[in-house]
Design an enzyme around this catalytic site. Structure first.
Site, PDB file in Angstrom:
ATOM      1  N   TYR A  13       0.850  -1.188   0.000  1.00 34.88           N
ATOM      2  CA  TYR A  13       0.000   0.000   0.000  1.00 34.88           C
ATOM      3  C   TYR A  13       0.885   1.237   0.000  1.00 34.88           C
ATOM      4  O   TYR A  13       1.787   1.365   0.813  1.00 34.88           O
ATOM      5  CB  TYR A  13      -0.897   0.018   1.235  1.00 34.88           C
ATOM      6  CG  TYR A  13      -1.877   1.175   1.179  1.00 34.88           C
ATOM      7  CD1 TYR A  13      -3.074   1.040   0.499  1.00 34.88           C
ATOM      8  CD2 TYR A  13      -1.565   2.406   1.739  1.00 34.88           C
ATOM      9  CE1 TYR A  13      -3.961   2.095   0.392  1.00 34.88           C
ATOM     10  CE2 TYR A  13      -2.446   3.480   1.641  1.00 34.88           C
ATOM     11  CZ  TYR A  13      -3.637   3.318   0.963  1.00 34.88           C
ATOM     12  OH  TYR A  13      -4.512   4.370   0.852  1.00 34.88           O
ATOM     13  N   GLN A  28     -10.805   0.580   1.387  1.00 31.47           N
ATOM     14  CA  GLN A  28     -11.290  -0.208   0.244  1.00 31.47           C
ATOM     15  C   GLN A  28     -10.134  -0.934  -0.456  1.00 31.47           C
ATOM     16  O   GLN A  28     -10.291  -2.064  -0.931  1.00 31.47           O
ATOM     17  CB  GLN A  28     -12.103   0.661  -0.731  1.00 31.47           C
ATOM     18  CG  GLN A  28     -11.390   1.858  -1.328  1.00 31.47           C
ATOM     19  CD  GLN A  28     -11.459   3.118  -0.435  1.00 31.47           C
ATOM     20  OE1 GLN A  28     -11.668   3.025   0.774  1.00 31.47           O
ATOM     21  NE2 GLN A  28     -11.243   4.273  -1.040  1.00 31.47           N
ATOM     22  N   ASN A  34      -3.195   6.087   6.400  1.00 29.77           N
ATOM     23  CA  ASN A  34      -3.894   6.883   7.426  1.00 29.77           C
ATOM     24  C   ASN A  34      -4.681   5.960   8.363  1.00 29.77           C
ATOM     25  O   ASN A  34      -4.572   4.736   8.293  1.00 29.77           O
ATOM     26  CB  ASN A  34      -4.789   7.935   6.756  1.00 29.77           C
ATOM     27  CG  ASN A  34      -5.900   7.299   5.918  1.00 29.77           C
ATOM     28  OD1 ASN A  34      -6.222   6.115   6.073  1.00 29.77           O
ATOM     29  ND2 ASN A  34      -6.486   8.075   5.030  1.00 29.77           N
ATOM     30  N   SER A  39       6.643   9.141  13.367  1.00 24.69           N
ATOM     31  CA  SER A  39       8.075   8.862  13.343  1.00 24.69           C
ATOM     32  C   SER A  39       8.808   9.499  14.524  1.00 24.69           C
ATOM     33  O   SER A  39       8.319  10.449  15.116  1.00 24.69           O
ATOM     34  CB  SER A  39       8.615   9.419  12.023  1.00 24.69           C
ATOM     35  OG  SER A  39       9.864   8.891  11.731  1.00 24.69           O
ATOM     36  N   HIS A  85       8.494  15.866   9.498  1.00 25.31           N
ATOM     37  CA  HIS A  85       7.608  14.830   8.957  1.00 25.31           C
ATOM     38  C   HIS A  85       6.153  15.086   9.288  1.00 25.31           C
ATOM     39  O   HIS A  85       5.265  14.901   8.460  1.00 25.31           O
ATOM     40  CB  HIS A  85       7.968  13.457   9.540  1.00 25.31           C
ATOM     41  CG  HIS A  85       8.941  12.681   8.716  1.00 25.31           C
ATOM     42  ND1 HIS A  85       8.666  12.261   7.448  1.00 25.31           N
ATOM     43  CD2 HIS A  85      10.196  12.249   8.976  1.00 25.31           C
ATOM     44  CE1 HIS A  85       9.707  11.598   6.962  1.00 25.31           C
ATOM     45  NE2 HIS A  85      10.656  11.587   7.862  1.00 25.31           N
ATOM     46  N   HIS A 102      14.439   5.537  15.354  1.00 28.45           N
ATOM     47  CA  HIS A 102      15.785   5.876  14.874  1.00 28.45           C
ATOM     48  C   HIS A 102      16.628   6.302  16.068  1.00 28.45           C
ATOM     49  O   HIS A 102      16.185   7.118  16.873  1.00 28.45           O
ATOM     50  CB  HIS A 102      15.748   7.083  13.927  1.00 28.45           C
ATOM     51  CG  HIS A 102      14.862   6.912  12.740  1.00 28.45           C
ATOM     52  ND1 HIS A 102      13.581   7.428  12.698  1.00 28.45           N
ATOM     53  CD2 HIS A 102      15.064   6.311  11.544  1.00 28.45           C
ATOM     54  CE1 HIS A 102      13.029   7.146  11.521  1.00 28.45           C
ATOM     55  NE2 HIS A 102      13.902   6.463  10.798  1.00 28.45           N
ATOM     56  N   GLU A 118      -1.861 -36.242  28.384  1.00 32.72           N
ATOM     57  CA  GLU A 118      -2.714 -35.122  27.974  1.00 32.72           C
ATOM     58  C   GLU A 118      -4.121 -35.583  27.581  1.00 32.72           C
ATOM     59  O   GLU A 118      -4.916 -34.797  27.068  1.00 32.72           O
ATOM     60  CB  GLU A 118      -2.043 -34.338  26.834  1.00 32.72           C
ATOM     61  CG  GLU A 118      -0.727 -33.717  27.279  1.00 32.72           C
ATOM     62  CD  GLU A 118      -0.180 -32.636  26.368  1.00 32.72           C
ATOM     63  OE1 GLU A 118      -0.659 -32.515  25.223  1.00 32.72           O
ATOM     64  OE2 GLU A 118       0.733 -31.914  26.803  1.00 32.72           O
TER      65      GLU A 118
END
Lengths: 421, 421
Positions: free
Chosen positions: A121, A183, A206, A229, A254, A320, A407
């Site tokens: 994506y 979608q 998003n 980030s 960002h 980072h 068991e």
């Protein structure tokens, strides 16, 4: 930028955005819509959300060629070199099938197989980054994934950004669809008339994309759900305040929710860096975003020594981490949690975003405690191999049957015993 | 057992149980309750759901010692041997940190670090399997995880099953809590007064546990959400119908939703196996469960040849696959999707459940298309290492700055350029 000593309650953690009830409901409705109406639903949602009136979803070869031919040649060369570096690094992650044979002749092992298909994506608008295409597609290529599909929401003109198409071409991706949001995730997970479903979905997006990925997880695999980030710089007086400030600001630009933190035992470095941040900030095109990020999620922590500074870094578990200290490699040994570690003054974080080779898809929001950069393993799966020998069988079948009966699983015990000579 | 030729619509897939709205709501309320009221909520839910009146949650050393001392000695020995085998196999999965240096002196690499802490959920009642403890805990041990916590719902008597405590002791787990369900998952993810939160939660559970794991995913990591168990046997006339039938039934006795499938090009083998299933079934203690499973989710597919049989297996992507054919290793080469592959007549599937060494926590319900057995990588994370050399920097900083500007991120470009000599 605030300078503070280490607070008791230390955390980068912004709350994970898990969506409102309305958003969750909307996402579930969209997924349902795509499952029942297929392409028709995709076209309708694309008109509704992206204002694009499409009659087909797939990007044509001609569109890709045109984007490529009109793109600045020197930038194509840069993207190609970045792609080479990224491919080379990820090749080192590739693992082969292994087996071993024990003294009784039993062979055990682990078979490595690439996934059949992956969907990447790519978000729309200003976040449609060519570097995202490289970082998501190339590890899948190295793994040997045969079918790699991309989806991205079109602009109102019905087109995808040229840079994204160019990066796709450089990576050898031919199957690209103009569809975004929940979608797109639904189509990748369940398939429609024109989009075959995939086995795994990666890539940022998003809140609707994130909620949809969480919803389809299990039907297909997904990568981590990324948060905003962040960067942490761990430095002492051997580092240069102007360079630290520039790196902090590269993160801050960002997103207003990005977080930039300096951790240092040096009060002097702290003060000089704070001044540098102020003076570099005003001059940035994205100054207002960077300023809001620095004000809300920026911090400079002054610790009593390097040991405490390292503890602070491990507590934050940053996406980072830059280490600009004397004896930096000794410091790195004590770092337990960080997505990517940049060592020394020439390892500015943007070098890793684009070019060095390691992946820029990294665990955010403290999840470096338990997550890894996107890597080749994410596009392969393991199958265990068990080739039990007659000798092992004869030596062990009674124990195995006893364990099964412990068991309460009698048919398990009998399946073993039926083979005895 | 139904014998059929390969259907157009071929699938093992039972629908993934994603819970009712009421169940989802209940789970969210429980998680909220634990986050606000901590231990008090755990004790109240344990009273409500498990009918156990506890005053503290932690299993005492004395309880563990008593369980161990009263346990049959020969069974302790079997569990110990199984643990040794499992440990040895998983050690082969352990990967070290690596780095490489390019011609310009840049060092790139991947640092491997164990997770700090892991929570293993062990279901209650008849599903409280000692083998689950071994299979979840030992890979974490091999990875080097320092803190391994177990939780399991107590019986109404306030006790955990002895076998579970014995297995925990053999694996070296000391931190065990008597709490189950969604409340245990919430405690492991968010912590309470007496339970420190962990970084990752593994282990099977009922629908409430599965929904809670899905809900906390992101705050902590989780393993896959397991579905009902399944086996596919791929066999030709070289295999023995009685042994195939016994293996199919060992899967069927787990759960009425378990699935047992034979895929074979041999009509004769199909018929004989169907007869064997009937004759072995009646005599099983769990016959009613096994019968329902076989009737609803059992099948024998007769294919036109071995090639088609392999295609069917890849289409099913089974959790467990047994290959009992001539030239079995050639057949295995063409298997793309399977959690664990058992080859030859001495590799009966229950051997892998308990004893051989590879993990029995496997991808179910077709998810072997994209998922792997639980393994040591699941308990470690990677951090990228980037130590850029001055030479690499000088050769590449202009390209990196250009890439940043292509994406509209000026502060990224400047962070690089500020370092130029």
């Amino acid at each position: 930028m605030k300078i503070q000593s280490v607070a008791a309650e230390l955390s980068l953690k912004r709350s994970v955005d898990s969506g409102t009830d309305e958003q969750r409901m909307a996402v579930r409705n969209i997924i349902q819509g795509v499952r029942s109406d297929g392409d028709a639903a995709l076209l309708a949602y694309t008109k509704q959300f992206d204002k694009a009136q499409l009659d087909h979803l797939k990007v044509t070869e001609l569109e890709i060629e045109e984007a490529y031919n009109e793109f600045p040649e020197e930038m194509i060369e840069v993207i190609r070199q970045a792609a080479d570096n990224i491919y080379t690094f990820h090749e080192k992650q590739l693992r082969e099938t292994w087996t071993y044979t024990d003294s009784s002749g039993t062979i055990l092992g682990q078979k490595m197989t690439p996934l059949d298909s992956v969907g990447v994506y790519v978000p729309g608008g200003t976040a449609a980054y060519p570097s995202s295409v490289l970082m998501n597609v190339l590890p899948a290529k190295v793994a040997g994934v045969k079918r790699i599909v991309m989806t991205s929401p079109p602009g109102a003109d019905g087109c995808l950004p040229a840079g994204v198409l160019v990066a796709a071409k450089i990576c050898g991706v031919q199957e690209i669809y103009k569809v975004g949001g929940a979608q797109a995730i639904a189509a990748l997970a369940y398939g429609t008339e024109s989009i075959e479903p995939v086995d795994k979905i990666t890539g940022p997006g998003n809140i609707f994309v994130a909620l949809a990925k969480r919803e389809v997880f299990g039907t297909v695999d997904i990568d981590m759900i990324a948060g905003p980030s962040e960067i942490v710089v761990l430095a002492d007086d051997s580092a240069r305040p102007a360079e630290i400030a520039a790196d902090l600001l590269s993160q801050a630009e960002h997103d207003t929710r990005a977080s930039s933190v300096l951790v240092t035992p040096s009060q002097k470095l702290a003060e000089e860096t704070a001044k540098e941040v102020e003076s570099q900030l005003n001059d940035l095109p994205r100054a207002s975003i960077a300023r809001e990020s620095i004000e809300n999620y920026g911090a400079i922590y002054v610790t009593k020594d390097m040991k405490e500074a390292i503890d602070v870094v491990n507590g934050l578990a940053p996406e980072h981490l830059e280490v600009m200290t004397e004896n930096a490699m000794d410091v790195v040994k004590d770092i337990r949690h960080a997505g990517a570690i940049f060592v020394g003054r020439f390892s500015s974080e943007p070098i890793g975003d684009y070019f060095a080779g390691p992946n820029h898809v990294l665990p955010t929001n403290g999840t470096a405690r338990f997550s890894s950069p996107l890597n080749v393993d994410d596009f392969m799966k393991k199958s265990s191999l068990i080739i039990y020998s007659e000798q092992s069988f004869n030596e062990n079948f009674k124990k195995i049957a006893a364990f099964a009966r412990l068991e309460g699983l009698e048919a398990h015990a009998r399946a073993v015993e039926i083979r005895k000579a």
